[in-house]
Design a protein around this motif. Structure first.
Motif, PDB file in Angstrom:
ATOM      1  N   LEU A 188       6.544   1.603  -1.135  1.00  0.00           N
ATOM      2  CA  LEU A 188       5.316   1.616  -0.410  1.00  0.00           C
ATOM      3  C   LEU A 188       4.758   1.835  -1.825  1.00  0.00           C
ATOM      4  O   LEU A 188       4.891   2.897  -2.552  1.00  0.00           O
ATOM      5  CB  LEU A 188       5.477   2.821   0.323  1.00  0.00           C
ATOM      6  N   GLY A 189       3.684   1.715  -2.077  1.00  0.00           N
ATOM      7  CA  GLY A 189       2.523   1.869  -3.660  1.00  0.00           C
ATOM      8  C   GLY A 189       3.104   1.120  -4.526  1.00  0.00           C
ATOM      9  O   GLY A 189       2.622   1.690  -5.387  1.00  0.00           O
ATOM     10  N   GLY A 230       0.733  -1.213  -0.002  1.00  0.00           N
ATOM     11  CA  GLY A 230      -0.149   0.240  -0.219  1.00  0.00           C
ATOM     12  C   GLY A 230       0.705   0.836  -0.328  1.00  0.00           C
ATOM     13  O   GLY A 230       1.877   1.006   0.379  1.00  0.00           O
ATOM     14  N   ASP A 231       0.194   2.329  -0.120  1.00  0.00           N
ATOM     15  CA  ASP A 231       0.711   3.390  -0.466  1.00  0.00           C
ATOM     16  C   ASP A 231       1.385   4.109   0.980  1.00  0.00           C
ATOM     17  O   ASP A 231       1.789   5.426   0.644  1.00  0.00           O
ATOM     18  CB  ASP A 231      -0.033   4.641  -0.966  1.00  0.00           C
ATOM     19  N   VAL A 264       0.425   2.941  -7.252  1.00  0.00           N
ATOM     20  CA  VAL A 264      -1.029   1.987  -6.852  1.00  0.00           C
ATOM     21  C   VAL A 264      -1.680   2.602  -5.810  1.00  0.00           C
ATOM     22  O   VAL A 264       0.016   3.414  -4.803  1.00  0.00           O
ATOM     23  CB  VAL A 264      -0.724   0.667  -7.519  1.00  0.00           C
ATOM     24  N   ARG A 265      -2.917   2.593  -5.225  1.00  0.00           N
ATOM     25  CA  ARG A 265      -2.636   2.781  -4.051  1.00  0.00           C
ATOM     26  C   ARG A 265      -2.852   2.236  -2.724  1.00  0.00           C
ATOM     27  O   ARG A 265      -2.371   1.809  -1.809  1.00  0.00           O
ATOM     28  CB  ARG A 265      -4.029   3.458  -3.863  1.00  0.00           C
ATOM     29  N   ASN A 266      -3.167   1.335  -2.831  1.00  0.00           N
ATOM     30  CA  ASN A 266      -3.372   0.170  -2.249  1.00  0.00           C
ATOM     31  C   ASN A 266      -4.333  -0.863  -2.558  1.00  0.00           C
ATOM     32  O   ASN A 266      -5.344  -1.705  -1.711  1.00  0.00           O
ATOM     33  CB  ASN A 266      -4.630   0.242  -0.538  1.00  0.00           C
ATOM     34  N   MET A 267      -4.341  -1.847  -3.218  1.00  0.00           N
ATOM     35  CA  MET A 267      -4.215  -2.810  -4.134  1.00  0.00           C
ATOM     36  C   MET A 267      -4.735  -3.951  -3.174  1.00  0.00           C
ATOM     37  O   MET A 267      -4.319  -4.460  -2.775  1.00  0.00           O
ATOM     38  CB  MET A 267      -3.218  -2.776  -5.435  1.00  0.00           C
ATOM     39  N   ASN A 278       6.574   7.757  -6.536  1.00  0.00           N
ATOM     40  CA  ASN A 278       8.154   8.072  -5.543  1.00  0.00           C
ATOM     41  C   ASN A 278       9.202   5.957  -6.119  1.00  0.00           C
ATOM     42  O   ASN A 278       8.338   5.093  -4.810  1.00  0.00           O
ATOM     43  CB  ASN A 278       8.176   8.073  -4.520  1.00  0.00           C
ATOM     44  N   LYS A 279       9.477   6.185  -7.177  1.00  0.00           N
ATOM     45  CA  LYS A 279      10.345   4.441  -7.153  1.00  0.00           C
ATOM     46  C   LYS A 279      11.024   4.910  -6.583  1.00  0.00           C
ATOM     47  O   LYS A 279      11.918   3.370  -6.557  1.00  0.00           O
ATOM     48  CB  LYS A 279      10.738   4.451  -9.123  1.00  0.00           C
ATOM     49  N   SER A 280      11.662   5.192  -5.532  1.00  0.00           N
ATOM     50  CA  SER A 280      13.163   4.827  -4.208  1.00  0.00           C
ATOM     51  C   SER A 280      12.692   4.047  -3.802  1.00  0.00           C
ATOM     52  O   SER A 280      12.922   3.904  -2.127  1.00  0.00           O
ATOM     53  CB  SER A 280      13.789   6.132  -4.337  1.00  0.00           C
ATOM     54  N   ALA A 281      10.737   4.019  -2.986  1.00  0.00           N
ATOM     55  CA  ALA A 281      10.272   3.870  -2.366  1.00  0.00           C
ATOM     56  C   ALA A 281       9.608   2.033  -2.655  1.00  0.00           C
ATOM     57  O   ALA A 281       8.973   2.206  -3.215  1.00  0.00           O
ATOM     58  CB  ALA A 281       9.270   4.836  -2.127  1.00  0.00           C
TER      59      ALA A 281
END
Length: 986
Positions: free
Chosen positions: A374-375, A352-353, A414-417, A369-372
């Motif tokens: 989450l999401g 999730g985000d 993605v937010r919270n698949m 943010n592709k360095s995280a």
């Protein structure tokens, strides 16, 4: 027919009630639905039918059943010459082929277990009249083909001569559903076999309860190892193993309740969220889990690996946990929670985000943010990791070599698949195989469904569904996001739960249908791809009405909060929901999705689960929801008991070849006769019969009481010239005390021989009939249901307080049949004539001192093992689970089933009792199999002082006793002795 089977009967109603009646008729219009005699939906046979060709596309017969009907047809038509074959063949064929009709259950009045079932399909009035005028005497042959000629000999002898009685016997009052109107009704045949829809276009499906008593069941998976087990995870931290028969192993597969972070608060998104088994689970023996933990008061999500115990395939080694990945969660919501293996063998992790609202973390949020981590959708390789890092990065990951990004990322934005699935692909073309489809929970406007592709950006937080959420990001030309295949506003639901594309075998109508739901609204929905345009068309799914879902074990309601979807090893779909969204509330249920409009052809979807070694105990499953077929009708009087219908099969006995006896052509039958009745004494005597004018005797229909009434009609006819024909017959009896006796009979018959007659053929079946007794007990049932038709006898009428008795001796029939009171058509062969009925049966029972079944039931046991006392057999004490058949008919191969438990005999209820359970009983008694299971106390009900021991008995057929079958606890039941089950062994 009863009012609850689409038939409204009334003699007179006031004028002001007519509008009400019209409304009721409109409401009942959808009651009848396509259904076969085995209580299952119709199907398309795997091979085209040869005999009943009109039901090749959709009906209730496969090629094997079609061949069986063909054999029955030609066996009957052997009684006719060419002209008779041409005249009556179409009627006999049409009647026999109605077993293949998609509406056969309605034609045979078999939709409701509490109503009598017909022996022959219901005909329309005009068709019945034509049938009577042309081929009335084929009725006896049809009943003989069903093995019921003895019981209905008197009946057919009477009603074949009276058109009104004939059509009362065969006519179905429902003008829309009777044959042949059912074939021509545009309303009934429109969209026949398609998924049924309500007037708004909502797809009507049904459910089957599979498991219950779960605490927020969040995931259900299978091992794909041939065992057809499924593993169910609870939010609290338990994972349970369920076997293919529905029972659960009492030891948990995994117990992480001490480590999992969750709470009893309703709607808490933390906890044990998912489990996935290695694609080669039988060899690698590893499982992967996704759950919330607290480490030094810091909330995290953890993905761990576990290994199976060395000597137990149903339990993980709790000491083998190896952490693959941990990600810090800045908030307690939006924890993601999906693990699955793709067809490429890699493990996909959906996060999730980070929670709160609007992804407020950083300049662009965690999702962009592709360095995280989450999401995101992460992809890692977990193979060959025993001696190195917990996972490696697949070489083709899209951002493997991009600076400042995490190489694990497969897709982002993605937010919270919540809940994703892999498409198995079309079973024929393979189209869609490997597609990954997810439901992504929205913010405050839209919920969406996405197809995940490598390197894809799914827009959050720039977009929510198809609309902009953060306008600055939304207008950024570098966004290049992938739009969802479907998005819906919050007026339909506020929290999407992703589902599966159906690729199973049992429900062919659902192939290619993506079924998903919404956690908050409880709405079930579907999408179907248009292969030409690539667009996905939406249809809501609603529960079918009681009429649509009136099949065994089906229900049409579910708990609102849809937590997850699942598929089993065979590809059938399920969903998991709860009535109380708390991790500690035992309100969770697993439902199987069922299409009641069409099933796969018999034998196409057979599944044989491989053996599972069990350590521990099995907890049997007992459904809590009321089956639709058990619901009390609101339009009729409430029955005292309710019965679950059980699918039963009835074996058709093999017919021997006819014994051909060449005799002279039969002369025309004289219409005027006078018969001197034969007298019966303790020994057999001779009688002489001379035919003159005599009014025929008829018998009226016996209803629910056993009383019969009689009336006499007189016909005036002119006798043709006659001559005398003498016939000598030998009478055989089954009594050991009566010897065969020769009875000469003198009969006056016409000398003229009608044209069209051929050489007379007498069948062995007819010969046996002439030497067998007319059973005066109520007729047996067919397909586990009571017969609708009354039994006509010429003996004394039975009152409601009398019990019918069966003589264990043959009636004295002449092998040569007596003449009918009206001339038969020229194509009629002597073989098709019925034997006369002895009018002195009651005298024989008393005057010849025969052994008869008395008022009390007799018990028939295995040979050489007679009971010598209570609970003993030849000096041995009976074991718990021993069975016996209690019968009043003098037959040792059939009777009410009684089981020995706790030192006494008790009965078994017919709920869920099938021929497999009957086979268990018959094998205990030394027989090979169960020919039929008789329900609703068809073979007699026990006295009130006899206990009811077993209910809801479901067997696989290989158990040694009923106690080893799946069942309710001993003594626990919801039935009465009116539902005592009986068995016919063979």
């Amino acid at each position: 027919m009863t009012p609850q089977i689409c038939n409204l009967q009334h003699a007179f109603l006031p004028h002001f009630l007519l509008p009400v009646l019209l409304l009721l008729l409109q409401a009942w219009r959808g009651y009848c639905h396509p259904q076969c005699l085995d209580y299952k939906p119709p199907f398309e046979p795997r091979q085209p039918l040869v005999f009943c060709k009109e039901y090749t596309k959709f009906g209730c017969c496969d090629l094997e059943k079609d061949e069986e009907i063909s054999v029955r047809f030609y066996t009957i038509m052997d009684n006719f010459d060419q002209s008779g074959f041409m005249t009556c063949g179409k009627y006999v064929r049409s009647i026999l082929c109605q077993e293949c009709s998609p509406y056969s259950a309605h034609l045979y009045d078999a939709e409701d277990a509490n109503t009598p079932m017909r022996m022959l399909p219901g005909l329309c009035g005009d068709y019945c009249t034509d049938y009577w005028n042309q081929c009335r005497y084929t009725l006896s042959l049809l009943l003989e083909d069903l093995g019921t000629l003895q019981q209905f000999a008197n009946l057919t002898a009477i009603i074949e001569e009276d058109r009104r009685k004939f059509c009362e016997f065969l006519e179905l009052k429902d003008k829309q559903y009777c044959y042949p109107n059912v074939l021509t009704s545009a309303e009934l045949n429109a969209n026949l076999g398609d998924v049924s829809e309500d007037p708004t276009g909502c797809l009507e499906l049904c459910l089957q309860e599979v498991a219950n008593g779960l605490r927020n069941p969040v995931a259900m998976i299978h091992a794909d190892d041939g065992t057809h087990r499924f593993f169910v995870a609870e939010q609290l931290g338990y994972v349970w193993v369920y076997l293919a028969n529905g029972s659960r192993i009492d030891r948990p597969f995994l117990n992480l309740t001490r480590a999992v972070l969750t709470s009893p608060w309703a709607g808490d998104e933390r906890g044990f969220l998912c489990i996935a088994l290695h694609p080669r689970f039988t060899m690698v023996r590893k499982a992967y889990v996704y759950y919330s933990v607290s480490v030094k008061k810091e909330e995290r999500i953890r993905i761990s690996e576990f290994t199976l115990l060395p000597h137990d395939d149903n339990q993980l080694d709790h000491n083998s946990e190896r952490t693959l990945l941990e990600v810090v969660e800045p908030a307690s919501n939006h924890n993601g929670g999906q693990l699955l293996f793709g067809h490429d063998g890699y493990l996909y992790i959906f996060t999730g985000d980070g929670g709160r609202g609007g992804d407020p973390f950083g300049k662009f949020g965690n999702s962009q943010n592709k360095s995280a981590l989450l999401g995101k959708v992460l992809r890692v390789d977990i193979d060959d990791n025993d001696n190195g890092p917990p996972y490696s990065i697949p070489s083709d990951n899209p951002f493997m070599w991009e600076k400042g990004t995490r190489p694990e990322i497969f897709a982002y934005g993605v937010r919270n698949m919540w809940r994703c699935s892999i498409d198995r692909g079309d079973p024929i073309t393979g189209r869609g195989r490997g597609r990954m489809i997810c439901g992504d929970v929205g913010q405050n406007k839209y919920e969406e469904v996405d197809i995940i592709v490598k390197g894809g950006n799914y827009g959050w937080r720039a977009k929510e569904g198809f609309s902009c959420y953060d306008r600055k990001l939304c207008q950024n030309s570098s966004l290049d996001d992938i739009l969802p295949i479907f998005a819906y506003p919050h007026k339909l639901g506020k929290s999407v739960t992703g589902g599966y594309i159906y690729r199973g075998c049992q429900m062919p109508n659902l192939n290619g249908l993506y079924i998903f739901g919404d956690f908050m609204s409880g709405r079930l929905m579907s999408l179907k791809e248009n292969v030409t345009t690539g667009e996905w068309n939406y249809n809501e799914i609603c529960m079918g009405t009681d009429q649509v879902c009136r099949f065994p074990k089906l229900i049409n309601s579910y708990f609102k909060y849809i937590i997850s979807f699942a598929e089993d090893e065979a590809g059938e779909l399920y969903f998991l929901s709860t009535g109380v969204p708390s991790a500690t509330a035992r309100a969770g249920v697993i439902y199987k999705i069922v299409d009641p409009s069409r099933r796969a052809a018999p034998g196409k979807c057979n599944v044989k689960p491989s053996h599972v070694k069990i350590k521990g105990k099995l907890i049997h499953f007992y459904p809590k929801e009321e089956f639709v077929i058990n619901k009390k009708p609101t339009t009729t009087a409430v029955p005292t008991t309710t019965t679950r219908k059980t699918t039963t099969t009835k074996k058709t006995p093999t017919r021997k070849k006819p014994i051909i006896i060449i005799k002279p052509p039969i002369p025309t039958r004289q219409t005027l006769r006078k018969t001197t009745p034969t007298t019966a004494a303790a020994t057999t005597t001779t009688s002489t019969t001379t035919r003159k004018t005599r009014p025929p005797t008829t018998t009226t229909t016996r209803k629910t009481t056993l009383q019969t009434t009689r009336k006499t009609t007189t016909r005036k006819t002119t006798p043709p010239p006659t001559t005398t024909l003498k016939a000598t017959t030998t009478i055989k009896t089954t009594s050991a005390t009566i010897k065969p006796t020769t009875v000469p009979t003198t009969v006056q018959m016409a000398t003229t021989t009608p044209t069209g007659y051929r050489t007379t053929v007498m069948t062995a079946a007819f010969s046996r009939t002439a030497q067998s007794p007319i059973i005066t007990t109520p007729p047996t049932r067919k397909h586990g249901r009571p017969l609708q038709y009354p039994l006509y006898t010429t003996s004394q009428p039975l009152t409601s307080t009398q019990r019918p008795q069966t003589a264990l001796v043959s009636e004295r029939f002449s092998e040569r049949p007596q003449a009918f009171t009206t001339p038969l058509p020229p194509y009629w062969s002597q073989k098709s004539q019925r034997p006369p009925v002895n009018t002195t049966a009651q005298k024989l029972w008393h005057e010849e001192k025969l052994e008869i079944a008395g008022e009390s039931n007799q018990v028939f046991k295995r040979p050489r093992e007679r009971d010598r006392g209570h609970g003993y057999r030849r000096g041995r004490r009976l074991r718990a689970g021993s069975v016996r058949l209690v019968s009043a008919d003098g037959l040792s191969d059939r009777g009410r089933v009684e089981i020995f438990i706790r030192g006494e005999w008790g009965t078994v209820c017919d709920d869920l009792f099938t021929t497999k359970a009957g086979t268990v009983v018959c094998r205990q008694l030394g027989f090979t199999t169960a020919l039929a299971v008789m329900k609703r106390a068809a073979l007699g009900e026990a006295d009130r002082n006899v206990k009811i021991f077993l209910d809801d008995v479901e067997c696989e057929g290989g158990e040694r006793s009923l106690l080893q079958c799946k069942r309710a606890r001993v003594g626990k039941h919801n039935c009465s002795h009116m539902e005592d089950v009986g068995v016919i062994c063979g």
